[in-house]
Design an enzyme around this catalytic site. Structure first.
Site, short mmCIF file in Angstrom:
data_model
loop_
_atom_site.label_atom_id
_atom_site.label_comp_id
_atom_site.label_asym_id
_atom_site.label_seq_id
_atom_site.Cartn_x
_atom_site.Cartn_y
_atom_site.Cartn_z
N HIS A 173 -1.29 -1.26 -4.61
CA HIS A 173 -2.11 -1.50 -3.69
C HIS A 173 -1.95 0.96 -3.22
O HIS A 173 -1.26 1.10 -2.87
CB HIS A 173 -2.31 -1.57 -2.59
N MET B 216 -11.34 -6.35 5.45
CA MET B 216 -10.71 -5.47 5.39
C MET B 216 -10.27 -5.53 7.41
O MET B 216 -10.68 -6.49 7.92
CB MET B 216 -11.25 -4.13 6.29
N HIS C 105 -8.60 0.58 -4.21
CA HIS C 105 -8.81 0.59 -3.58
C HIS C 105 -10.08 2.25 -3.26
O HIS C 105 -8.93 2.84 -2.19
CB HIS C 105 -8.18 -0.25 -2.04
N MET D 65 -8.78 7.95 -0.22
CA MET D 65 -9.72 8.33 0.45
C MET D 65 -10.36 10.29 0.32
O MET D 65 -9.44 10.75 0.61
CB MET D 65 -9.26 7.91 2.21
N ASP E 22 -6.14 -7.01 3.84
CA ASP E 22 -5.97 -5.20 3.68
C ASP E 22 -5.96 -5.02 5.31
O ASP E 22 -7.66 -4.58 5.80
CB ASP E 22 -6.93 -4.90 3.23
N SER F 51 0.73 -0.87 0.04
CA SER F 51 0.08 -0.37 0.04
C SER F 51 0.67 1.44 0.37
O SER F 51 1.68 1.44 1.23
CB SER F 51 -1.22 -0.18 1.09
N ASP G 252 -4.64 3.20 -1.97
CA ASP G 252 -5.79 3.68 -1.02
C ASP G 252 -6.51 5.16 -1.79
O ASP G 252 -5.55 6.19 -1.07
CB ASP G 252 -5.56 3.57 0.68
N MET H 15 -12.21 4.48 -1.08
CA MET H 15 -12.88 4.39 -0.04
C MET H 15 -14.09 6.05 0.11
O MET H 15 -12.87 7.09 1.14
CB MET H 15 -11.78 4.62 1.56
C1 DX5 Z 1 -6.38 1.21 5.20
C2 DX5 Z 1 -6.55 1.01 3.55
C3 DX5 Z 1 -4.92 0.03 3.79
C4 DX5 Z 1 -3.70 0.60 4.90
C5 DX5 Z 1 -2.79 -0.71 5.89
O1 DX5 Z 1 -7.69 2.34 4.92
O2 DX5 Z 1 -7.16 0.42 2.81
O3 DX5 Z 1 -4.32 -0.73 2.38
O4 DX5 Z 1 -2.86 1.01 4.66
O5 DX5 Z 1 -1.59 -0.14 6.05
P1 DX5 Z 1 -1.43 -0.96 6.97
O6 DX5 Z 1 -0.38 -2.69 6.50
O7 DX5 Z 1 0.04 -0.38 8.09
O8 DX5 Z 1 -1.92 -1.42 7.75
ZN ZN Z 2 -6.61 -0.67 1.13
#
Ligand code: DX5
Ligand code: ZN
Length: 219
Positions: free
Chosen positions: A35, A139, A68, A39, A177, A10, A37, A70
């Site tokens: 990956h 998750m 991903h 948001m 994840d 990620s 993310d 969000m």
């Molecule tokens: C959180 C993300 C994850 C996050 C994982 O909402 O979807 O992908 O970056 O980070 P770690 O591996 O540090 O838990």
């Molecule tokens: Zn993620």
């Protein structure tokens, strides 16, 4: 299950001031996917990046971009992310009114379609849509931030989804994840996961450590 899980670092845990270099470094260190993310500060309590960053990273990406989302509403932004270069787009069922329509749209745009399960989301959400998904993402934290601790309660959900995928006879990736470390990676793979997202566990220690960090996740 797969003895060699797909490892999807990620980039949330990368150095955002040097993202292109970071992407090249994790790929050289063995990353199978990237990956990403996304948001919006609304669906989750944090803001990260949008389609312009995906587009900027695309020329550096030699592996699939696993995006991903969000964000809510999610539907108006699907096209922008596919056009920017997303290969896989995963959405939360809570981020739009018609999950089936959203998944069909992602495929129609030419990407692979994924569904993301929050810790509170039941596996039954996907029961009538196994033909519409290419990836299921569990998750193991509440989405919004990297660096959180793995929720062991989600292992039973991974097992349930593994059984549902096997019963479907379809080739669906089962990805996990959140809080994935060398220790929890093993638990996820034993529960049936075939892909692992990791931010902190990949990027800690800087570029010289990435190859060893990724190898440790593979077990
Ligand atoms: C959180 C993300 C994850 C996050 C994982 O909402 O979807 O992908 O970056 O980070 P770690 O591996 O540090 O838990
Ligand atoms: Zn993620």
């Amino acid at each position: 299950m797969s003895l060699r899980p797909i490892i999807a670092p990620s980039i949330l845990a990368a150095d955002f001031a040097r993202l292109g270099e970071e992407v090249r470094a994790v790929q050289a260190a063995g990353a199978d996917w990237l990956h990403i993310d996304v948001m919006d500060g609304h669906f989750v309590p944090n803001i990260t990046l949008g389609p312009d960053i995906v587009r900027a990273l695309k020329p550096h990406a030699t592996v699939p971009m696993d995006v991903h989302l969000m964000i809510a509403p999610v539907d108006p932004f699907l096209e922008a992310f596919v056009e920017a270069g997303a290969d896989i787009i995963s959405v939360h069922p809570e981020s739009g009114p018609h999950l089936n329509r959203t998944l069909k749209r992602i495929r129609q745009l030419g990407a692979r379609a994924g569904v993301v399960f929050n810790p509170s989301t039941s596996p039954s959400v996907i029961e009538w849509m196994m033909d519409e998904v290419d990836l299921i993402l569990v998750m193991s934290i509440n989405p919004g931030f990297g660096g959180q601790s793995f929720m062991h309660s989600q292992l039973a959900k991974i097992e349930t989804l593994r059984r549902m995928i096997d019963a479907s006879g379809r080739d669906i990736v089962l990805e996990v994840d959140g809080g994935v470390t060398a220790e929890t990676a093993r638990l996820c793979v034993d529960a049936g996961a075939t892909a692992l997202v990791a931010g902190t566990a990949v990027f800690r220690g800087g570029p010289d450590a990435y190859a060893a960090n990724i190898a440790a996740l593979r077990g």
